[in-house]
Design a protein around this motif. Structure first.
Motif, PDB file in Angstrom:
ATOM      1  N   ILE A   3       0.950  -1.129   0.079  1.00 46.03           N
ATOM      2  CA  ILE A   3       0.017  -0.179   0.246  1.00 46.03           C
ATOM      3  C   ILE A   3       0.865   1.320   0.008  1.00 46.03           C
ATOM      4  O   ILE A   3       0.776   2.078  -0.765  1.00 46.03           O
ATOM      5  N   LEU A   4       2.070   1.342   0.866  1.00 48.78           N
ATOM      6  CA  LEU A   4       2.789   2.317   0.988  1.00 48.78           C
ATOM      7  C   LEU A   4       4.418   2.058   0.428  1.00 48.78           C
ATOM      8  O   LEU A   4       4.660   0.941   0.257  1.00 48.78           O
ATOM      9  N   ASP A   5       4.864   2.965  -0.264  1.00 45.91           N
ATOM     10  CA  ASP A   5       6.047   2.914  -0.637  1.00 45.91           C
ATOM     11  C   ASP A   5       7.224   2.761   0.601  1.00 45.91           C
ATOM     12  O   ASP A   5       6.755   3.399   1.405  1.00 45.91           O
ATOM     13  N   TYR A   6       8.137   2.461   0.472  1.00 47.43           N
ATOM     14  CA  TYR A   6       9.329   2.062   1.674  1.00 47.43           C
ATOM     15  C   TYR A   6       9.790   3.555   2.288  1.00 47.43           C
ATOM     16  O   TYR A   6       9.688   3.867   3.543  1.00 47.43           O
ATOM     17  N   GLU A   7       9.989   4.351   1.063  1.00 48.88           N
ATOM     18  CA  GLU A   7      10.558   5.903   1.452  1.00 48.88           C
ATOM     19  C   GLU A   7       9.541   6.497   2.244  1.00 48.88           C
ATOM     20  O   GLU A   7       9.653   7.159   3.274  1.00 48.88           O
ATOM     21  N   ASN A   8       8.116   6.578   1.886  1.00 46.47           N
ATOM     22  CA  ASN A   8       6.993   7.287   2.203  1.00 46.47           C
ATOM     23  C   ASN A   8       6.897   6.579   3.773  1.00 46.47           C
ATOM     24  O   ASN A   8       6.506   7.560   4.832  1.00 46.47           O
ATOM     25  N   ALA A   9       6.821   5.420   3.706  1.00 47.03           N
ATOM     26  CA  ALA A   9       6.847   4.701   5.246  1.00 47.03           C
ATOM     27  C   ALA A   9       7.787   5.113   6.172  1.00 47.03           C
ATOM     28  O   ALA A   9       7.366   5.504   7.330  1.00 47.03           O
ATOM     29  N   GLU A  10       8.970   5.253   5.661  1.00 45.56           N
ATOM     30  CA  GLU A  10       9.934   5.689   6.823  1.00 45.56           C
ATOM     31  C   GLU A  10       9.838   7.137   7.215  1.00 45.56           C
ATOM     32  O   GLU A  10      10.069   7.529   8.527  1.00 45.56           O
ATOM     33  N   ILE A  11       9.137   7.864   6.469  1.00 44.86           N
ATOM     34  CA  ILE A  11       8.739   9.294   6.908  1.00 44.86           C
ATOM     35  C   ILE A  11       7.611   9.307   7.774  1.00 44.86           C
ATOM     36  O   ILE A  11       7.726   9.999   8.772  1.00 44.86           O
ATOM     37  N   GLN A  12       6.898   8.334   7.717  1.00 40.24           N
ATOM     38  CA  GLN A  12       5.623   8.147   8.538  1.00 40.24           C
ATOM     39  C   GLN A  12       5.844   7.685   9.902  1.00 40.24           C
ATOM     40  O   GLN A  12       5.608   8.112  10.909  1.00 40.24           O
ATOM     41  N   ILE A  13       6.992   6.676  10.000  1.00 38.49           N
ATOM     42  CA  ILE A  13       7.610   6.066  11.025  1.00 38.49           C
ATOM     43  C   ILE A  13       8.321   7.427  11.768  1.00 38.49           C
ATOM     44  O   ILE A  13       8.090   7.493  13.120  1.00 38.49           O
ATOM     45  N   LYS A  14       8.955   8.025  11.137  1.00 42.18           N
ATOM     46  CA  LYS A  14       9.681   9.340  11.895  1.00 42.18           C
ATOM     47  C   LYS A  14       8.761  10.058  12.464  1.00 42.18           C
ATOM     48  O   LYS A  14       8.623  10.575  13.581  1.00 42.18           O
ATOM     49  N   ASN A  15       7.513  10.270  11.725  1.00 38.84           N
ATOM     50  CA  ASN A  15       6.528  11.161  12.286  1.00 38.84           C
ATOM     51  C   ASN A  15       5.948  10.680  13.519  1.00 38.84           C
ATOM     52  O   ASN A  15       5.324  11.291  14.717  1.00 38.84           O
ATOM     53  N   ILE A  16       5.693   9.225  13.528  1.00 39.92           N
ATOM     54  CA  ILE A  16       5.077   8.481  14.545  1.00 39.92           C
ATOM     55  C   ILE A  16       6.169   8.958  15.931  1.00 39.92           C
ATOM     56  O   ILE A  16       5.642   9.298  17.178  1.00 39.92           O
ATOM     57  N   THR A  17       7.179   8.932  15.747  1.00 38.70           N
ATOM     58  CA  THR A  17       8.322   8.858  16.736  1.00 38.70           C
ATOM     59  C   THR A  17       8.261  10.329  17.617  1.00 38.70           C
ATOM     60  O   THR A  17       8.571  10.627  18.583  1.00 38.70           O
ATOM     61  N   GLN A  18       8.007  11.177  16.397  1.00 34.79           N
ATOM     62  CA  GLN A  18       7.802  12.648  17.040  1.00 34.79           C
ATOM     63  C   GLN A  18       6.616  12.803  17.687  1.00 34.79           C
ATOM     64  O   GLN A  18       6.326  14.026  18.695  1.00 34.79           O
ATOM     65  N   ASN A  19       5.358  12.184  17.400  1.00 34.27           N
ATOM     66  CA  ASN A  19       4.031  12.557  17.759  1.00 34.27           C
ATOM     67  C   ASN A  19       3.239  11.569  18.828  1.00 34.27           C
ATOM     68  O   ASN A  19       2.344  11.985  19.364  1.00 34.27           O
ATOM     69  N   SER A  20       3.902  10.418  19.065  1.00 33.40           N
ATOM     70  CA  SER A  20       3.161   9.301  19.993  1.00 33.40           C
ATOM     71  C   SER A  20       3.795   9.373  21.127  1.00 33.40           C
ATOM     72  O   SER A  20       4.970   9.693  21.417  1.00 33.40           O
TER      73      SER A  20
END
Ligand code: SME
Length: 149
Positions: A3-20
């Motif tokens: 569903i997601l490309d890996y580059e986009n997923a990495e960005i979203q993972i970094k977002n999770i670390t900052q917001n969760s």
């Protein structure tokens, strides 16, 4: 299938670390929800000579909540300190069975200061589900989440 490309997923993972406020569980949920070939995903945490199951997501719970280091594919990856990809779990004698539907597995050690502190374990219902791209992406994810143990 992805569903997601890996580059986009990495960005979203970094977002999770900052917001969760619950980084490890939220990353497990994110991976399970966005990659169709990641059927079950869990993070094991090293405690003494054992791997202890932490956050997980998947269709059902595993009985393997504590795995001795050196046992199974999980314990083997922790002992060697290298990512293990098993294309067909039924032809790997180390494999500890959790779910009847599992066909392949990847286990990625999480290291801090050269010490194994845990691992990401993913089971797939598809044979041969994991490739070098998954390996690179999940090793990067392990690197990102090592600070949240
Ligand atoms: N299959 C693993 C055990 C953990 S379950 O897949 C969740 C192994 O062989 O170590």
């Amino acid at each position: 299938m992805r569903i997601l490309d890996y580059e986009n997923a990495e960005i979203q993972i970094k977002n999770i670390t900052q917001n969760s406020s619950n980084v490890l569980q939220d990353i497990v949920d994110f991976l399970c929800d966005n990659f169709e070939h990641y059927t079950w995903i869990g993070i094991y945490i090293v405690e003494g000579n054992e791997l202890v199951l932490g956050p997980w997501k998947g269709p059902s719970a595993t009985e393997h909540t504590r795995i001795p280091i050196g046992k199974g594919v999980c314990g083997s990856a922790a002992a060697i300190g290298k990512t293990e990809i098993v294309d067909d779990v039924h032809s790997d004698s180390r494999y500890l069975s959790c779910f009847v539907s599992t066909k392949s597995e990847i286990v990625v050690p999480i290291k801090r200061d050269d010490k194994i502190i845990g691992e990401i374990d993913i089971d797939s219902d598809i044979t041969n589900a994991f490739n070098e791209e998954d390996k690179r992406f999940l090793e990067k994810t392990a690197e990102i989440i090592k600070s949240y143990f």
